[in-house]
Scaffold this motif. Structure first.
Motif, short mmCIF file in Angstrom:
data_model
loop_
_atom_site.label_atom_id
_atom_site.label_comp_id
_atom_site.label_asym_id
_atom_site.label_seq_id
_atom_site.Cartn_x
_atom_site.Cartn_y
_atom_site.Cartn_z
N ASN A 162 6.84 3.36 -7.26
CA ASN A 162 6.44 3.59 -5.87
C ASN A 162 6.02 5.05 -5.65
OD1 ASN A 162 8.86 5.17 -5.25
ND2 ASN A 162 9.97 3.23 -5.15
N ASP A 163 5.39 5.30 -4.51
CA ASP A 163 4.86 6.63 -4.21
C ASP A 163 5.97 7.68 -4.13
OD1 ASP A 163 2.20 6.01 -4.17
OD2 ASP A 163 2.08 5.66 -2.02
N TYR A 164 7.12 7.27 -3.59
CA TYR A 164 8.23 8.22 -3.44
C TYR A 164 8.66 8.77 -4.80
CZ TYR A 164 13.12 9.66 -3.33
OH TYR A 164 14.29 10.34 -3.54
N LEU A 165 8.85 7.88 -5.78
CA LEU A 165 9.29 8.31 -7.10
C LEU A 165 8.22 9.13 -7.81
CD1 LEU A 165 11.18 5.14 -8.40
CD2 LEU A 165 12.16 7.29 -7.58
N VAL A 202 -0.41 14.52 -8.60
CA VAL A 202 0.19 13.24 -8.22
C VAL A 202 -0.82 12.49 -7.35
CG1 VAL A 202 1.35 14.25 -6.21
CG2 VAL A 202 2.19 12.10 -7.15
N ILE A 203 -0.99 11.20 -7.61
CA ILE A 203 -1.86 10.39 -6.76
C ILE A 203 -1.00 9.52 -5.86
CG2 ILE A 203 -3.82 10.36 -8.34
CD1 ILE A 203 -2.97 7.52 -9.15
N GLN A 204 -1.45 9.37 -4.61
CA GLN A 204 -0.70 8.62 -3.61
C GLN A 204 -1.65 7.64 -2.91
OE1 GLN A 204 3.06 10.09 -2.33
NE2 GLN A 204 2.63 9.66 -4.47
N HIS A 205 -1.06 6.63 -2.28
CA HIS A 205 -1.86 5.67 -1.53
C HIS A 205 -2.53 6.38 -0.35
CE1 HIS A 205 -3.13 1.85 0.01
NE2 HIS A 205 -2.48 2.01 1.15
N GLU A 216 -1.91 2.18 -7.85
CA GLU A 216 -2.97 3.15 -7.61
C GLU A 216 -3.82 3.40 -8.85
OE1 GLU A 216 -4.18 4.57 -4.73
OE2 GLU A 216 -2.90 2.96 -4.02
N PHE A 217 -3.18 3.50 -10.01
CA PHE A 217 -3.94 3.68 -11.25
C PHE A 217 -4.88 2.50 -11.46
CE2 PHE A 217 -0.35 6.54 -12.75
CZ PHE A 217 -1.13 7.67 -12.84
#
Length: 949
Positions: free
Chosen positions: A151-154, A175-178, A200-201
């Motif tokens: 997940n984005d948080y981790l 870091v890539i995020q939604h 996301e990847f």
């Protein structure tokens, strides 16, 4: 027997591997004093030295010219050579930046990850820190390394936590995020190391293959990835293809109409035991019913009487009036929605929307949608507003996405039970890494009860006992409903507790972090991938951050750091005292209220106790009313218990029953593996096609003018070659060939500049005619380039090629979706659906590629350069897009008909927003829908300007 004897003499394969890796660890340890003696500048300088060494050796070995496996081997050998020194550098940099020193077992884990394997490490053994070793080593090659989280948080947390190590050593970290801005995302991908989620990847890979210009792409070639919680992503999530879709024009009224008739259908729910009994007794399970619902296999079958009743209620002549059987399909989905999809178990209703609950993590998944009409059926059942279905624009399974990487590795606490699948699908070996300190957790035998009521009463008594002596308890449930049932029981007897489930996942990090405190009672709906350690006595770091957040002190400031040190020092001292009290009470006690269908999910829960040598205990409570037991023939066991004289309320601890439970779990694991394997077999067909289309797309996007011209000439030759036999058939004399027809076809396809001279061509065979005509067409193109200018023609040529490929590929994906939905019916004709799918898909693909070539050559010869050039738009640009998951669940969702989706606002990265709709007025005579479009595109009117008419 032979394997057993050999393992006793020379050790198991895992033990032999660990002995080999220990020799490398000794080399690393020898270098530690040398690294400690270096000043900061000297340690940082190691990175530049490593990079130069790698670059020089790559050049000497001919890395740039090599391809495939030889190319991978060159880099692997170079990195293996510098591994001991690079790992020693990272260990020392970690000590100096974040104060953590890698244990020897963590070094072993790092070597396994570098070599492209899976490291199974117990919870609390520091997997996040382990990853820094192979990440640094592989990033030195400058090809990019991806660290994949759930997940984005981790992703954000791990980048912030481990980032200082890499940055100290001179590497860049992103870091890539939604929903991240395009500029930030492309910057993150250009870093040496990039953290992000599997979704996301994967979606960025698909989006990169939908763009109309190279500058809109974000990813580099996929080099090396380390997947955290690898079993969650590559096993559980492997049943969820990534899909980018656009809307269809289908009406949603049919879902409401069908939903209204479901209560009027007489339905029978059957279990495995019912099927077995019916088989031996010769009974018809469907007699007297309109539909039969198989709960175990998650399937629904309409009976003859049921179809007749549906036709009467719907007022239609036949459910199969159309070949797709749309009415029957949506009736079956509606029955599933009513009988197999449970509110607060499979989904929750929140803010007027159906939100799916992840069966493995217990988290809500807002935005994701079951497709194939399933989500709409559930929305109709709950009387909510229904959203439209979507058409696939781009898709790939996570299995095939991660197999694109040159090298793949993974880490988790539970992988060994799925070692066979990892080996077969991903060619990844699982190595079980020993714990840094001996495990001192006590795993008690399962406590088995006849009924769920008796089981939960026993669970409450166990919690009461632990609470009385101050021992923290972590209770694992498999559904929101059961966690809330247990919560209400604890409230009645006055035991304070925290509930961690999908409804309260916003607080999960804080709740998990403090689950090891004195007298803490925590109820959690699944514990997979939580990403937070449970420290006995509490987590002082987490508490400190919460206090500073409440005081609204800005992070990364001197005031924050000063206040942090003061508060943390005080809380750490208090936590240590509480830690001693909890250890004295027995450490963390884990209670499982039900056995999960997969053993590793149970192991994940159990693994929360006994971190880093701490004391702890675990026990699972099971009843014959649990889903796992009920679906796999618990009636026989109840009969045995009755004969043994087992009374209500009595607990059973019997090795025979425990084996039956494990056998049921193995059966489900094997069943789910077959589903994933079956999915992959189907997607492999699409994957080969996707590789061809995407490689041609890349050639058009990134190839130079010469490559583009060669590609066009290849298309011209193929197009002419396929059409020559119609006019110059083999076996006929040249004077009998259709020269007039050939001349007309050439002029229609390539313009009036092409003329057929029978006298010149009569002496040639059909192959010679093809070569001669192809050369003439190339001359016409060369002349057009000279007249218009190659610099003006080239961008238009690229755009036409992309437009045709994207249009045909989109239509092909829609056709493949339709083919997959109906291919199962071929089994009734004693034909293998997979083989039929492969044949049909191949024929459809060949037809699509031929159409692409025909359309491209025709359009590029017809196109005209406008003086006032408009902005070039791609096929996908004008479509609003969503990102979807198609879910294939376990017992709660085990068929290929259940699918999931996730909204992605804003469309593809780097492209324009959808154009506003406008009224089109047609002047002059009316154009038929199948006539050529008057705009000159060469397409039919209904597929061009008349598409919205």
């Amino acid at each position: 027997m032979i394997n057993f004897i050999l393992s006793k003499i020379i050790g198991t394969q895992n033990e032999r591997m660990l002995r080999t890796l220990s020799l490398v660890v000794e080399e690393i340890n020898v270098l530690e004093p040398q690294m400690k003696a270096l000043p900061d500048a000297g340690l940082k300088a190691k990175t530049a030295a490593f990079k130069k060494r790698i670059t020089d050796q790559m050049r000497a070995a001919g890395y740039a010219e090599a391809e495939g496996e030889p190319k991978k081997k060159i880099l692997r050998d170079i990195l293996d050579e510098i591994l001991p020194e690079a790992f020693a550098v990272v260990r020392e940099a970690s000590v100096r930046t974040i104060g953590l020193r890698h244990f020897d077992v963590q070094l072993i884990g790092g070597i396994v990850l570098h070599r492209g394997g899976i490291a199974e490490m117990a919870t609390g053994e520091g997997k996040t820190l382990v990853a820094t070793l192979p990440v640094y080593l592989n990033a030195l090659a400058g090809l990019g390394v991806h660290v994949v989280t759930v997940n984005d948080y981790l992703a954000r947390r791990d980048r912030e936590w481990m980032g200082p190590i890499y940055e100290f050593l001179g590497l860049s970290v992103g870091v890539i995020q939604h929903d991240q801005p395009f500029e930030e995302k492309i910057s993150a991908y250009n870093c040496d190391i990039t953290y992000g989620t599997n979704n996301e990847f994967g979606f960025d890979y698909l989006r990169d293959n939908m763009v109309t210009h190279p500058r809109q792409m974000v990813q580099r070639p996929l080099h090396y990835a380390i997947v955290d919680e690898v079993d969650s992503i590559l096993i559980d999530e492997a049943r969820t293809p990534l899909i980018i879709s656009g809307p269809t024009d289908d009406s949603v009224d049919k879902y409401y109409t069908i939903n209204r008739i479901i209560p009027g259908l007489k339905r029978r729910l059957i279990l495995e035991k019912d099927e077995i009994d019916a088989k031996y007794k010769g009974e018809d399970l469907s007699a007297g019913y309109d539909a039969v619902v198989d709960e175990k296999n998650h399937t629904v079958n309409l009976t003859e009487s049921g179809m007749a009743k549906c036709e009467e209620l719907l007022g239609v002549k036949s459910l199969y009036d159309d070949l797709s059987g749309e009415w029957a399909h949506h009736i079956i989905q509606a029955i599933k929605a009513h009988d197999l999809f449970k509110r607060d178990v499979d989904y929750v209703v929140k803010d007027g929307k159906v939100i799916i609950v992840d069966e493995f993590t217990g988290r809500l998944m807002p935005g994701r949608r079951w497709s194939d009409g399933m989500h709409q059926a559930v929305e109709a059942k709950e009387n909510l507003r229904i959203e439209r279905e979507n058409q696939t624009l781009a898709t790939i399974t996570l299995q095939n996405y991660f197999r694109i990487y040159d090298k793949l590795a993974g880490m988790t606490g539970t992988a060994f039970t799925e070692a066979n699948e990892f080996k077969q699908i991903y060619k990844l070996d699982v190595v079980v890494i020993p714990t840094n300190r001996p495990l001192s957790r006590t795993n008690y035998s399962d406590a088995v009860f006849k009924s769920a009521r008796e089981k939960f009463n026993a669970v409450v008594e166990d919690i009461k006992t632990c609470y009385a002596k101050g021992q923290p308890v972590l209770v694992g449930t498999i559904s929101i409903e059961k966690s809330e049932t247990l919560s209400s029981m604890l409230k009645k007897i006055g035991i304070p507790h925290n509930v961690l489930n999908a409804k309260y996942h916003e607080m999960e990090a804080q709740i998990v972090a403090q689950a090891g405190r004195h007298k803490a009672v925590t109820i959690a709906t699944n514990m997979a991938g939580r990403g937070t350690d449970i420290l006995l006595g509490g987590n002082p770091q987490n508490m400190t951050r919460n206090i500073l957040a409440a005081q609204k002190i800005e992070p990364h400031t001197d005031a924050y750091r000063e206040e942090y040190e003061k508060i943390y020092a005080k809380l750490r001292e208090e936590a240590q005292k509480e830690h001693d009290r909890v250890v004295e009470a027995g450490g963390l006690h884990v209670i499982g209220t039900e056995r999960h269908e997969a053993r590793r999910i149970d192991n994940q829960l159990r693994g929360r106790s006994g971190r880093q040598g701490d004391p702890g205990s675990s026990r699972f409570y099971v009843s014959f009313e649990d889903d796992l037991m009920r679906l796999f023939g618990s009636d026989r066991l109840i009969g045995i218990m009755d004969k043994m004289g087992v009374e209500d309320g009595m607990v059973i601890e019997n090795i025979f029953i425990t084996r039956r439970i494990e056998d049921a779990q193995r059966r489900v694991e094997a069943y789910n593996f077959e589903i994933r394997k079956h999915l992959l077999e189907y997607d492999d067909v699409m994957n080969k096609q996707r590789e061809v289309v995407y490689s041609e797309r890349r050639l058009i996007l990134e190839g130079g003018a010469a490559a583009l011209k060669d590609f066009l000439y290849e298309m011209i030759g193929d197009c002419i070659g396929r059409n020559i036999p119609a006019y110059c058939p083999e076996g006929q004399m040249p004077q009998d060939w259709n020269w007039a027809g050939l001349d007309a076809w050439l002029k229609q396809k390539f313009g009036p500049g092409i003329a057929v001279n029978p006298e010149e061509l009569a002496a040639l065979d059909p192959a010679g005619v093809r070569e001669e005509l192809a050369a003439k067409v190339q001359e016409v193109w060369e002349k057009k380039e000279q007249e218009v200018g190659a610099d003006k023609l080239e961008p238009m040529q690229r755009m036409v090629m992309l437009h045709v490929i994207d249009s045909r590929w989109k239509d092909h994906l829609y056709g493949m979706d339709c083919l997959k939905e109906g291919i199962g019916l071929r089994a009734y004709g004693a034909r293998d659906p997979l083989i039929e799918y492969q044949k049909e898909a191949y024929n459809m693909f060949i037809e699509m590629m031929e159409r692409i070539k025909d359309e491209v050559v025709e359009l590029v010869f017809r196109m005209q350069i406008l003086e006032q050039k408009e902005e070039l738009r791609g096929v996908f640009t004008s479509l609003p897009q969503k990102t979807e998951h198609r879910e294939f669940g376990g017992l709660s969702a085990t068929s290929a008909q259940v699918r999931m989706s996730q909204e992605d606002e804003g469309g593809a990265v780097g492209e324009e927003a959808p154009a506003p709709s406008r009224t089109v007025r047609h002047e002059g005579p009316k154009v038929g829908r199948n006539d050529p479009c008057p705009c000159g595109s060469g397409k039919k009117y209904k597929k061009c300007c008349g598409a919205n008419g």
